[in-house]
Every structure is written in C-alpha cells, then in structure tokens.
Design an enzyme around this catalytic site. Structure first.
Site, short mmCIF file in Angstrom:
data_model
loop_
_atom_site.label_atom_id
_atom_site.label_comp_id
_atom_site.label_asym_id
_atom_site.label_seq_id
_atom_site.Cartn_x
_atom_site.Cartn_y
_atom_site.Cartn_z
NE ARG A 36 24.67 1.64 19.41
CZ ARG A 36 25.50 1.69 20.45
NH1 ARG A 36 25.10 2.21 21.58
NH2 ARG A 36 26.71 1.24 20.35
NE ARG A 83 30.49 -3.07 13.29
CZ ARG A 83 31.06 -1.91 13.58
NH1 ARG A 83 31.27 -1.03 12.64
NH2 ARG A 83 31.39 -1.63 14.82
NE ARG A 92 27.23 7.67 27.14
CZ ARG A 92 28.08 7.07 26.30
NH1 ARG A 92 29.13 7.73 25.84
NH2 ARG A 92 27.89 5.84 25.92
CE LYS A 96 32.26 -4.96 20.08
NZ LYS A 96 33.17 -4.33 19.10
NE ARG A 121 27.06 3.02 30.08
CZ ARG A 121 27.97 2.74 29.14
NH1 ARG A 121 28.98 1.94 29.42
NH2 ARG A 121 27.87 3.26 27.94
#
Ligand SMILES: [Zn+2]
Length: 214
Positions: free
Chosen positions: A171, A88, A160, A13, A127
């Site tokens: 999440r 949100r 990470r 995003k 990643r």
C-alpha cells in the site's frame, strides 16, 4: 479553516482529522464516507456511482467532484472543512481547484503527514485487533494479557490483514507512486504544511496546531 489531509496509510491521518474537526468545529469529510452516503441516499450521483462500482470500476472524477460539491454546499462547511482522502491524482487536484475557485475559496492548506516507512511498518505490525469487539490495541497496551480490555473476550487478538507487513509495504508503494505528483502540485502553490507523523497522537496534534498558528 480549510484543510486537505494527506498522508501515507498508517500515519494516523484519520485520528488527526477527528481531533481537528472537534477543535475547530468543522466537518471531517472523508470521500469514502460521502460516497457511501450518496449511494445510500440514492441521489442521482449516488445511483450513477453505484452502477459504476457494481461493475467493479472506479468512480470517475466528475461524479466524485459532484458529490464533493454537494457536500461543500451544506451549511456546516461555511466555517471550513477537512477533506480527507482527496485529491489522489493531479487531475483531481486541478478539478478541485476549479471547484474552489467557483466557490471563491482561496485559503486551503494541504497537511502532509509523513513518517518513515520502517516506523509505520513497525507500528502497524505491532497492532492487534479483538475479533469479538473490533477494537485495536498495541502490543504494549495488552502486554501479556489473554483477554480483551474492552469486551473481556478470551484469546480474541489477531493481526489484521491490513496490518501485515507485506500488505502495508504494498500500500505504501502504491501511495508513493500515485501521490508524489499531487504533493508537488500543491508545493508549487506553496500550500503544503508537512508534519512528522511519528510520536504520540497528542504530540503530532500539538505540532499540527503550531503550524496552523493555533
Ligand atoms: Zn474485545
């Protein structure tokens, strides 16, 4: 052009927001950033927000709305804006509608970037960040290399916390639960443009521009 950017964590995003911002020369307004800025500038609202956050509480909607209103009043928003990370909740959406009505703005669109959860997990989980310079690479980009392409640090790659599978899934679950009503709120107003977030940054961007009629 006035856009609300909406999407699960990891759909890219922020990257799309930056591209649109550059292309249309309109500001990318991240609510996290403007909140931090208000605190730093020690505006009245910033001071209130700081006090609340220091107690570990969430900044209430009325303060957040005040900070957004102030940001919208700046001249660089005249031609439009991209609001990222807000609303949100349905309550925030209602409050935002009130503010936009006051400002005689009625042309907003909500860009919903969606992607398959398994693909997002796979993408983020592959990643690696460099602990020296902070840059993030895909495993395909670093292949078997042991040194960072950017800062040349040796053996500096790591996964990470935010990119770990269990963290991503948690999440995503929070996102699904809390944001579905927001999406429905805008769908009822026929203001939603849904874009598949899979594919390369360029592919997603081309798709987005097509839907925006540009
Ligand atoms: Zn590095």
């Amino acid at each position: 052009m006035r856009l609300l950017l909406f999407g699960a964590p990891g759909v890219g995003k922020g990257t799309q927001a930056k591209l649109l911002s550059a292309k249309f020369n309109i500001p990318h307004i991240s609510t996290g950033d403007i909140l931090r800025q208000a605190v730093k500038d020690e505006t009245d609202l910033g001071k209130k927000a700081q006090e609340i956050m220091s107690r570990g509480d969430l900044v209430p909607d009325d303060i957040m709305m005040g900070i957004i209103k102030y940001r919208f009043s700046k001249s660089d928003c005249n031609a439009g804006f991209i609001l990222d990370g807000f609303p949100r909740t349905t309550n925030q959406a209602v409050e935002l509608d009130k503010l936009l009505n006051e400002m005689n703005i009625n042309d907003i669109k909500l860009i919903n970037i969606f992607a398959d959860e398994e693909e997002i997990v796979k993408r983020l989980n592959s990643r690696r960040a460099c602990k020296e310079c902070g840059h993030i690479f895909t495993l395909a980009e670093i292949k078997n290399s042991k040194s960072c392409p950017d800062c040349k640090a040796k053996d500096s790659f790591y996964l990470r916390e935010d990119d770990k599978e269990e963290v991503i899934r948690k999440r995503m679950e929070v996102f699904r639960k809390s944001t579905e009503p927001v999406l429905n709120y805008y769908k009822k107003q026929e203001k939603v443009i849904s874009i598949n977030g899979l594919g390369s940054v360029e592919e997603v961007n081309i798709e987005l521009l097509k839907f925006l009629g540009k």
